[in-house]
Design a protein around this motif. Structure first.
Motif, PDB file in Angstrom:
ATOM      1  N   TYR A 108       0.705  -0.525   0.048  1.00  0.00           N
ATOM      2  CA  TYR A 108      -0.124  -0.262  -0.159  1.00  0.00           C
ATOM      3  C   TYR A 108       1.076   0.673   0.316  1.00  0.00           C
ATOM      4  CZ  TYR A 108      -3.741  -3.127   1.553  1.00  0.00           C
ATOM      5  OH  TYR A 108      -4.795  -4.143   1.565  1.00  0.00           O
ATOM      6  N   LEU A 109       2.022   1.020   0.838  1.00  0.00           N
ATOM      7  CA  LEU A 109       3.284   2.306   0.654  1.00  0.00           C
ATOM      8  C   LEU A 109       3.743   2.676  -0.167  1.00  0.00           C
ATOM      9  CD1 LEU A 109       5.171   1.773   3.747  1.00  0.00           C
ATOM     10  CD2 LEU A 109       3.759   4.045   3.353  1.00  0.00           C
ATOM     11  N   GLN A 110       3.543   1.883  -1.399  1.00  0.00           N
ATOM     12  CA  GLN A 110       4.695   2.017  -2.699  1.00  0.00           C
ATOM     13  C   GLN A 110       3.106   2.023  -3.818  1.00  0.00           C
ATOM     14  OE1 GLN A 110       5.610  -1.771  -3.613  1.00  0.00           O
ATOM     15  NE2 GLN A 110       8.173  -1.644  -2.879  1.00  0.00           N
ATOM     16  N   ILE A 111       1.862   1.876  -3.127  1.00  0.00           N
ATOM     17  CA  ILE A 111       1.144   2.310  -4.181  1.00  0.00           C
ATOM     18  C   ILE A 111       0.973   3.828  -4.595  1.00  0.00           C
ATOM     19  CG2 ILE A 111      -1.836   2.185  -5.024  1.00  0.00           C
ATOM     20  CD1 ILE A 111      -1.252  -1.277  -4.550  1.00  0.00           C
ATOM     21  N   PHE A 112       1.431   4.142  -2.419  1.00  0.00           N
ATOM     22  CA  PHE A 112       0.336   5.338  -2.668  1.00  0.00           C
ATOM     23  C   PHE A 112       1.139   6.090  -3.072  1.00  0.00           C
ATOM     24  CE2 PHE A 112      -3.157   3.988   0.430  1.00  0.00           C
ATOM     25  CZ  PHE A 112      -3.904   4.676  -0.187  1.00  0.00           C
ATOM     26  N   ILE A 132       0.475   6.843  -6.246  1.00  0.00           N
ATOM     27  CA  ILE A 132      -0.197   7.711  -7.524  1.00  0.00           C
ATOM     28  C   ILE A 132      -0.327   8.891  -7.046  1.00  0.00           C
ATOM     29  CG2 ILE A 132      -2.071   6.040  -7.972  1.00  0.00           C
ATOM     30  CD1 ILE A 132      -3.239   6.173  -5.151  1.00  0.00           C
ATOM     31  N   LYS A 133       0.663   9.300  -5.939  1.00  0.00           N
ATOM     32  CA  LYS A 133       1.055  10.644  -5.031  1.00  0.00           C
ATOM     33  C   LYS A 133      -0.776  11.145  -4.363  1.00  0.00           C
ATOM     34  CE  LYS A 133       4.212  11.833  -8.254  1.00  0.00           C
ATOM     35  NZ  LYS A 133       4.997  12.634  -9.585  1.00  0.00           N
ATOM     36  N   GLU A 134      -0.805  10.269  -3.524  1.00  0.00           N
ATOM     37  CA  GLU A 134      -2.422  10.891  -2.530  1.00  0.00           C
ATOM     38  C   GLU A 134      -0.899  11.409  -1.617  1.00  0.00           C
ATOM     39  OE1 GLU A 134      -5.439  12.137  -1.187  1.00  0.00           O
ATOM     40  OE2 GLU A 134      -5.704  10.969  -3.056  1.00  0.00           O
ATOM     41  N   PRO A 135      -2.107  12.603  -1.372  1.00  0.00           N
ATOM     42  CA  PRO A 135      -1.470  13.544  -0.507  1.00  0.00           C
ATOM     43  C   PRO A 135      -1.768  13.508   0.777  1.00  0.00           C
ATOM     44  CG  PRO A 135      -2.480  15.085  -1.782  1.00  0.00           C
ATOM     45  CD  PRO A 135      -2.502  14.046  -2.643  1.00  0.00           C
ATOM     46  N   LYS A 136      -2.540  12.534   1.220  1.00  0.00           N
ATOM     47  CA  LYS A 136      -3.168  12.411   2.563  1.00  0.00           C
ATOM     48  C   LYS A 136      -2.302  11.226   2.502  1.00  0.00           C
ATOM     49  CE  LYS A 136      -7.951  13.108   1.460  1.00  0.00           C
ATOM     50  NZ  LYS A 136      -9.467  13.101   1.259  1.00  0.00           N
ATOM     51  N   ILE A 137      -1.302  10.844   2.436  1.00  0.00           N
ATOM     52  CA  ILE A 137      -0.349   9.330   2.853  1.00  0.00           C
ATOM     53  C   ILE A 137       0.404   9.860   2.874  1.00  0.00           C
ATOM     54  CG2 ILE A 137       0.925   9.395   0.518  1.00  0.00           C
ATOM     55  CD1 ILE A 137      -0.432   6.290   3.009  1.00  0.00           C
ATOM     56  N   VAL A 138       1.020  10.904   3.045  1.00  0.00           N
ATOM     57  CA  VAL A 138       2.049  12.372   3.702  1.00  0.00           C
ATOM     58  C   VAL A 138       2.626  11.726   4.940  1.00  0.00           C
ATOM     59  CG1 VAL A 138       3.624  14.574   3.866  1.00  0.00           C
ATOM     60  CG2 VAL A 138       2.927  13.374   1.745  1.00  0.00           C
ATOM     61  N   PRO A 139       1.115  12.309   5.916  1.00  0.00           N
ATOM     62  CA  PRO A 139       0.479  11.651   7.342  1.00  0.00           C
ATOM     63  C   PRO A 139       1.065  10.668   7.986  1.00  0.00           C
ATOM     64  CG  PRO A 139      -0.467  13.273   7.141  1.00  0.00           C
ATOM     65  CD  PRO A 139      -0.216  12.473   5.948  1.00  0.00           C
ATOM     66  N   VAL A 140       0.621   9.190   6.660  1.00  0.00           N
ATOM     67  CA  VAL A 140       0.698   8.601   7.327  1.00  0.00           C
ATOM     68  C   VAL A 140       2.501   7.649   7.510  1.00  0.00           C
ATOM     69  CG1 VAL A 140       0.644   5.848   7.351  1.00  0.00           C
ATOM     70  CG2 VAL A 140      -1.317   8.028   6.485  1.00  0.00           C
TER      71      VAL A 140
END
Length: 85
Positions: free
Chosen positions: A11-15, A18-26
């Motif tokens: 999931y980390l690799q996918i995010f 796809i450049k989903e900014p919501k992943i940054v804090p995670v």
């Protein structure tokens, strides 16, 4: 409950792709984990994003990273001129 490690890494690799900014804090939170694969994959995902918070967090947590994660952190920091100062 946490997803299995294999799934979390995928999931980390996918995010990161796809450049989903919501992943940054995670991804930043995952840098605190002791697992070298999680740290390295989170750092790889963060390559796709800008933001001073990323550079500040990576620099602050760098001494606690596993050796392979330190190499990934160096590459990430060097890729942003503003963070490499």
């Amino acid at each position: 409950p946490k997803a299995p490690l294999k799934d979390r890494l995928k999931y980390l690799q996918i995010f990161g792709q796809i450049k989903e900014p919501k992943i940054v804090p995670v991804a930043l939170a995952l840098l605190a984990e002791a697992n070298e694969a999680v740290q390295t994959t989170a750092l790889g995902a963060l390559q796709a994003y800008d933001g001073t918070q990323i550079g500040e967090t990576v620099a602050e947590r760098y001494p606690r990273f596993a050796p392979a994660a330190q190499s990934s952190a160096q590459a990430l920091m060097a890729s942003r001129a503003g963070w490499a100062k």
